[in-house]
Structure formats: structure tokens, C-alpha cells
Design a protein around this motif. Structure first.
Motif, PDB file in Angstrom:
ATOM      1  N   UNK A   1       0.841  -1.187   0.000  1.00  0.00           N
ATOM      2  CA  UNK A   1       0.000   0.000   0.000  1.00  0.00           C
ATOM      3  C   UNK A   1       0.878   1.239   0.000  1.00  0.00           C
ATOM      4  N   UNK A   2       0.413   2.274  -0.664  1.00  0.00           N
ATOM      5  CA  UNK A   2       1.113   3.556  -0.621  1.00  0.00           C
ATOM      6  C   UNK A   2       0.831   4.246   0.706  1.00  0.00           C
ATOM      7  N   UNK A   3       1.890   4.677   1.382  1.00  0.00           N
ATOM      8  CA  UNK A   3       1.712   5.536   2.542  1.00  0.00           C
ATOM      9  C   UNK A   3       1.246   6.903   2.057  1.00  0.00           C
ATOM     10  N   UNK A   4       0.308   7.555   2.746  1.00  0.00           N
ATOM     11  CA  UNK A   4      -0.105   8.892   2.328  1.00  0.00           C
ATOM     12  C   UNK A   4       1.070   9.862   2.332  1.00  0.00           C
ATOM     13  N   UNK A   5       1.057  10.806   1.418  1.00  0.00           N
ATOM     14  CA  UNK A   5       2.077  11.855   1.392  1.00  0.00           C
ATOM     15  C   UNK A   5       1.725  12.949   2.390  1.00  0.00           C
ATOM     16  N   UNK A   6       2.740  13.641   2.890  1.00  0.00           N
ATOM     17  CA  UNK A   6       2.534  14.736   3.834  1.00  0.00           C
ATOM     18  C   UNK A   6       3.270  15.984   3.359  1.00  0.00           C
ATOM     19  N   UNK A   7       2.873  16.523   2.194  1.00  0.00           N
ATOM     20  CA  UNK A   7       3.565  17.710   1.684  1.00  0.00           C
ATOM     21  C   UNK A   7       3.371  18.943   2.547  1.00  0.00           C
ATOM     22  N   UNK A   8       2.347  18.913   3.421  1.00  0.00           N
ATOM     23  CA  UNK A   8       2.082  20.066   4.269  1.00  0.00           C
ATOM     24  C   UNK A   8       3.095  20.213   5.397  1.00  0.00           C
ATOM     25  N   UNK A   9       3.878  19.173   5.667  1.00  0.00           N
ATOM     26  CA  UNK A   9       4.880  19.246   6.730  1.00  0.00           C
ATOM     27  C   UNK A   9       6.105  19.994   6.218  1.00  0.00           C
ATOM     28  N   UNK A  10       6.426  21.105   6.855  1.00  0.00           N
ATOM     29  CA  UNK A  10       7.558  21.921   6.461  1.00  0.00           C
ATOM     30  C   UNK A  10       8.849  21.343   7.045  1.00  0.00           C
ATOM     31  N   UNK A  11       9.966  21.959   6.658  1.00  0.00           N
ATOM     32  CA  UNK A  11      11.275  21.470   7.111  1.00  0.00           C
ATOM     33  C   UNK A  11      11.365  21.444   8.634  1.00  0.00           C
ATOM     34  N   UNK A  12      10.891  22.499   9.292  1.00  0.00           N
ATOM     35  CA  UNK A  12      10.940  22.530  10.762  1.00  0.00           C
ATOM     36  C   UNK A  12      10.061  21.426  11.357  1.00  0.00           C
ATOM     37  N   UNK A  13       8.903  21.166  10.719  1.00  0.00           N
ATOM     38  CA  UNK A  13       8.037  20.091  11.203  1.00  0.00           C
ATOM     39  C   UNK A  13       8.751  18.744  11.121  1.00  0.00           C
ATOM     40  N   UNK A  14       9.415  18.508  10.001  1.00  0.00           N
ATOM     41  CA  UNK A  14      10.116  17.233   9.815  1.00  0.00           C
ATOM     42  C   UNK A  14      11.244  17.077  10.828  1.00  0.00           C
ATOM     43  N   UNK A  15      11.957  18.152  11.110  1.00  0.00           N
ATOM     44  CA  UNK A  15      13.033  18.083  12.110  1.00  0.00           C
ATOM     45  C   UNK A  15      12.460  17.790  13.496  1.00  0.00           C
ATOM     46  N   UNK A  16      11.319  18.404  13.816  1.00  0.00           N
ATOM     47  CA  UNK A  16      10.670  18.121  15.103  1.00  0.00           C
ATOM     48  C   UNK A  16      10.254  16.661  15.169  1.00  0.00           C
ATOM     49  N   UNK A  17       9.658  16.177  14.085  1.00  0.00           N
ATOM     50  CA  UNK A  17       9.185  14.797  14.034  1.00  0.00           C
ATOM     51  C   UNK A  17      10.340  13.817  14.197  1.00  0.00           C
ATOM     52  N   UNK A  18      11.446  14.064  13.501  1.00  0.00           N
ATOM     53  CA  UNK A  18      12.592  13.163  13.596  1.00  0.00           C
ATOM     54  C   UNK A  18      13.258  13.242  14.960  1.00  0.00           C
ATOM     55  N   UNK A  19      13.237  14.418  15.578  1.00  0.00           N
ATOM     56  CA  UNK A  19      13.797  14.547  16.929  1.00  0.00           C
ATOM     57  C   UNK A  19      13.031  13.657  17.904  1.00  0.00           C
ATOM     58  N   UNK A  20      11.708  13.617  17.751  1.00  0.00           N
ATOM     59  CA  UNK A  20      10.904  12.740  18.604  1.00  0.00           C
ATOM     60  C   UNK A  20      11.172  11.278  18.291  1.00  0.00           C
ATOM     61  N   UNK A  21      11.184  10.924  17.014  1.00  0.00           N
ATOM     62  CA  UNK A  21      11.435   9.538  16.628  1.00  0.00           C
ATOM     63  C   UNK A  21      12.806   9.073  17.117  1.00  0.00           C
TER      64      UNK A  21
END
Length: 556
Positions: free
Chosen positions: A101-121
Motif C-alpha cells: 500500500x502507498x503511505x499517504x504523502x505529507x507535503x504540508x509538513x515543512x522542514x521545521x516540522x520534519x526536524x521536530x518529528x525526527x527529533x521525537x522519533x
């Protein structure tokens, strides 16, 4: 069915890196508490429905991912997984082949959002050890044959875009009011349209009437379903389900305070004095409110039994399909494993005009299977479902329900009052361990009869389809009398003969436009099709693609 990817191979591709761990984590992920908390919020909103850090669920277990996979690759995959898959990226392709299955895309997540997300992960460093058990890797070896039949489809209507990113219009249900034949289709972002010819006209703006309605982060949230009372032209009664944020109002059905409540599902009865008019003008009263752990497996079906007569015992009784609310995959399987004592993972049956429920807002029918058992919920008609997303009846009044599976099996179940359908202890005719790695399934034990579970009329594994969606009976043409269904993500099309209650025959079929066979994924531009079906009062069947908000007539 071919087992596309051996787990060892997937593990190597997913967690091996072109870069070393040292290079992969340079510069280091942020350890700032505020940034990690922001990432936690993003994860719970966008990712927790399909991923966890303790086990493989709908998608891979993410614990340790940031230490083993290149940071830039993770960001690219989150932003647009389809792009990497279609470009032939080895890791992305292997994930697609494993999870189908294709994972949904999240183009709305900006660079800062992605850095926050990866910091948590990045705070989850160790992957859990695999169970020391022999799991079944290819549960259903046989492939579904192709019927060789193509049915033409033709464009019928375009629903207005309610979002700027796919799915552009979250259309999920198209049916007619049973008396007048007026046809309606709802967008999960909060609008019920009436189709006047091929033109959608706003009939009920649920979002305006219930401004706390939330339809993101998707995955069946928002305006879940609708059902017109069988006497709608006389009484003007319409029923809807929708989601609101957790804690919006006291719930009629809740669980321990220590368990998170991301959302609440609400059933509302609407009454108008002018049922023939559009737009709908009336008042709503809340019938029930139920807490759920996250945004998946909610209340996607409200329905009355069609063609029921006033002398039938379930005339005017509302059937409600509600899944486990993501409780099993979130680490709270006991919410789903209730043996009829609670409402989650169940098909409910209530009398919306009664008042003998605990909140006094609806009735519990005397003929419901558990109404006389004090330790069980009188509203429950049948239970043990992960996500009973569609409920329907055949011409003989036999009830069925589709149940979207976890990682292995999709189900069509023949429904009987009081029966248990296995979840979260079974997935199809296989054992699943809701307290372990839910990605794995095992053979039934010798004493399986003690569980007293009912097993599917049809079960297909994820080599064939990833999320079952029904589906209506075909009135005419080469498939007359057969049941049509499909796969939500890929748009694959199937037909089944349910007249054989022992072993229904399932076959593939194809769609064509202007005499040319088409692939629905290509038709919508790749990625998820988000396939749905509809049927109007004349028996005309429709195919809907949520990705672009289009409706097609199936010319059977």
C-alpha cells in the motif's frame, strides 16, 4: 499468492544505509524538550494510526529508524512516498512490496516540522526482538483468477474539492433516500450533497452545524456516514456520525482515564419539517458519544435495513458499525477484546426513537442478543471486528459486513445476532497476538472451537487487496446477482458469488473507458486511488475515486 518480500530482505533494505550511522546522524538530532514535544504531537496526529515504536502495525515499527536510515531519505519518504516508489528507489519499493500500500504523502509538513518529528522519533533507539515462533508468511497461496470481463465506466460527476491535497474530496458513500429516490453523496470534510442529475448541490452542511467537527488527519475521520429514516418523507429524520476532538464533551462510552482519547465519535439525529426541500433546515439532537484512542477504525457506517417492512422486528432500527478506534494497535487491545461488554469493535443496533438507554436518548431493542445479560452491552448486535466499514443485506434479508484487516487478511463476514468475529484474537482464520507483534499470524490451535469465533465467508490476503471496500449487488449484465467490491488503496476490482454460502467464488474484473481497458491508479495519476462504490435507487452502480473527487457510472 506470491510472498513479495521476505522479512529478512525487508529488514536489510529498510535499516541498512548508504551512510554510516555516524554520518547519518551528523548533525545530531535535536534534544530540546520543546522540539521533541512538538514532534510527539505531529507523530500522534499524522503517524500513530499506522506506526508505533513497540511493534509492526499497518506500517513498519519505527523504533531505531533514525539511527539506521539516512535522515534525508526519511524526510523525502514522509513528504512523498509515491515519488520514491515510482522512481524505483530500492528501499521504498521494498516497503511497498511488503506492506502492499502507498503511505499517504505529507507535503504540508515543512522542514521545521520534519526536524521536530525526527527529533521525537530519535528518542526511540532500540527495536524490539522478534517473537520466537513460527509465523505464517504466505497465508493464502492461491491467487484470485481474472474473470476476463471488462465493464465500461463513464464519468458522471465531480464533487467540489474540499482540500488542496489528495484526497481532494473525501467521498465515501453514495446512496438514495429509499422513498423518493433522491440520491446523496457525502464528503468526510463535512458536507452531504444531493445529486441533481450530475450536479452536486449542498444538502446538509454538517461542518457549519457542528463546527467542532474535525476531518483531519484523515483515515476515515470527519463526516463518517449518514442514513435516512425509512419514513423520512413523513418524519424528516436523518442520522449522521462525525468526529470531534477528544474531551469536547462528556462521553457516553469511555475507558480508563490513563488511556488517551484522540477523538470522539458522535451520532446525531436531525429533524426537519420540510423533508422535500434543499438545503436541509432542521434541528439536531445528540444520541450518543464514544471515545476512541486514535483516528482509525471509527464509525464509518450508519444504515437501516433496506426493504424492511413495518411488521419486521428491525424496522426503524439503526445499525451502527464501529471499529476498535485503533485501540489494539495502540497497545490497548482489551478495549476491543470485550466479549460483548462494551461498544467498540461491534455492530450496534439501536432504536433512535426509544429512550431506555443509559443516557435516555435512544432505545435498546428488546430483541437484541445481549439485552437480558447484565454484564453485556445491550446495544451490541455482533462483535469482534477491527473495522466493520460497510453493512449490507442481500435480497433474502441476509446481513453481511466487510471488515478491513490489519497486516494480512481482509474479510467479508456473514452476520448473525450475538456472534463473535474474532478480533483482536483472530485475523481471518488465523491467530494474531494483540500483545505481541501484530504483523505476524499463526495457525489456529487444536482447541480453537473453545473461542467460539465466527470466521469469514470470504478472506483474501494482502497479496490481493489491502483494504476491502464493498460493495453492492449487481442488478444487470454479466455479473447479475453477484456482489461487487474492491481495494481502497489500489483500486483493484473484484466480484463474488455469495449464493454459495460455503465457498463463494471470487474473481477479478477490469474497467474500461471508451473501449480501452484502464488501470485506476494510472487514471488518478498514481498513488492511492481511495476507491469507493455507490448505488442509487434504480440499482445503478457507481465507482468513486476520493483522490480526485470523481464519480463514474458502471455500465453493467
Amino acid at each position: 499468492m506470491k510472498n513479495w518480500q521476505i522479512y529478512v530482505g525487508l529488514s536489510w533494505v529498510l535499516f541498512s544505509c548508504e551512510k554510516s550511522a555516524e554520518n547519518n546522524n551528523s548533525p545530531e538530532y535535536s534534544t530540546e524538550p520543546a522540539q521533541i514535544q512538538a514532534g510527539k504531537t505531529l507523530f500522534e496526529t499524522h503517524c500513530s494510526a499506522c506506526h508505533s515504536f513497540t511493534q509492526t502495525t499497518i506500517g513498519p515499527n519505527l523504533s531505531g529508524l533514525t539511527r539506521e536510515v539516512a535522515r534525508d531519505w526519511i524526510k523525502k519518504f514522509i513528504a512523498n512516498p509515491s515519488k520514491l516508489i515510482d522512481a524505483g528507489d530500492p528501499r521504498a519499493v521494498s516497503l511497498f512490496e511488503e506492506y502492499k500500500s502507498y503511505m499517504p504523502a505529507f507535503p504540508q509538513l515543512k522542514e521545521d516540522d520534519l526536524e521536530d518529528l525526527l527529533a521525537y522519533m530519535h528518542t526511540f533507539s532500540e527495536r524490539p526482538k522478534a517473537l520466537n515462533a513460527k509465523a505464517i508468511t504466505n497465508p493464502i497461496p492461491e491467487s484470485v483468477p481474472d474473470s476476463g470481463i471488462e465493464l465500461p465506466i463513464e464519468f458522471f460527476a465531480q464533487i467540489p474539492a474540499s482540500d488542496s491535497i489528495p484526497p481532494l474530496a473525501k467521498i465515501t458513500k453514495l446512496e438514495s433516500e429509499p422513498n423518493s429516490g433522491r440520491t446523496f453523496v457525502q464528503d468526510q470534510h463535512g458536507v452531504l450533497y444531493e445529486l441533481i442529475g450530475d450536479e452536486p448541490k449542498v444538502f446538509l452542511d454538517l461542518k457549519a452545524l457542528r463546527p467542532k467537527l474535525i476531518s483531519k488527519p484523515g483515515l476515515a475521520t470527519g463526516f463518517g456516514s449518514y442514513a435516512f429514516h425509512p419514513e423520512y418523507p413523513q418524519n424528516g429524520l436523518l442520522y449522521t456520525s462525525h468526529t470531534e476532538p477528544g474531551g469536547t464533551a462528556p462521553a457516553d462510552f469511555a475507558y480508563a482515564d490513563s488511556i488517551p482519547v484522540l477523538m470522539q465519535w458522535v451520532v446525531t439525529e436531525w429533524k426537519t419539517e420540510t423533508p422535500e426541500k434543499r438545503p436541509y433546515q432542521g434541528e439536531g439532537r445528540e444520541l450518543l458519544r464514544i471515545n476512541v484512542v486514535n483516528q482509525i477504525h471509527g464509525m464509518q457506517e450508519l444504515t437501516f435495513r433496506p426493504k424492511a417492512k413495518k411488521t419486521d422486528p428491525d424496522y426503524g432500527l439503526l445499525y451502527i458499525g464501529i471499529g476498535d478506534g485503533g485501540s489494539a494497535e495502540s497497545g490497548f487491545p482489551f478495549i476491543a477484546d470485550h466479549q460483548g461488554r462494551m461498544l467498540w469493535s461491534s455492530i450496534l443496533r439501536i432504536d433512535p426513537q426509544g429512550n431506555n438507554s443509559k443516557n435516555g436518548k435512544y432505545g435498546i431493542p428488546d430483541q437484541n442478543p445481549f439485552v437480558a445479560e447484565k454484564q453485556k452491552a445491550g446495544e451490541v448486535f455482533a462483535y469482534g471486528f477491527r473495522n466493520p466499514n460497510r453493512i449490507f443485506w442481500d435480497e433474502n434479508g441476509q446481513m453481511y459486513a466487510t471488515d478491513i484487516g490489519h497486516h494480512q487478511i481482509e474479510e467479508l463476514n456473514l452476520i448473525e445476532a450475538g456472534a463473535f468475529y474474532g478480533w483482536p484474537l483472530r485475523e481471518g482464520t488465523f491467530v494474531i497476538n494483540p500483545y505481541g507483534n501484530m504483523n505476524e499470524i499463526f495457525a489456529l490451535p487444536e482447541d480453537d472451537a473453545q473461542l467460539n469465533a465466527r470466521y469469514p465467508l470470504i478472506q483474501l490476503d494482502h497479496d490481493e487487496l489491502n483494504a476491502i471496500i464493498g460493495g453492492y449487488f449487481v442488478k444487470n449484465g454479466p455479473f447479475k446477482g453477484k456482489w461487487l467490491f474492491g481495494d481502497v488503496p489500489s483500486g483493484k476490482l473484484f466480484i463474488a458469488d455469495l449464493s454459495d454460502s460455503n465457498s463463494p467464488e471470487v474473481k477479478r474484473w477490469s474497467a474500461s473507458i471508451n473501449g480501452t481497458k484502464i488501470d485506476l491508479q494510472q487514471m488518478v495519476g498514481g498513488g492511492r486511488v481511495d476507491l469507493k462504490f455507490g448505488q442509487d435507487a434504480t440499482g445503478q452502480l457507481y465507482l468513486m475515486t476520493k483522490k480526485d473527487g470523481k464519480i463514474y457510472k458502471i455500465k453493467s
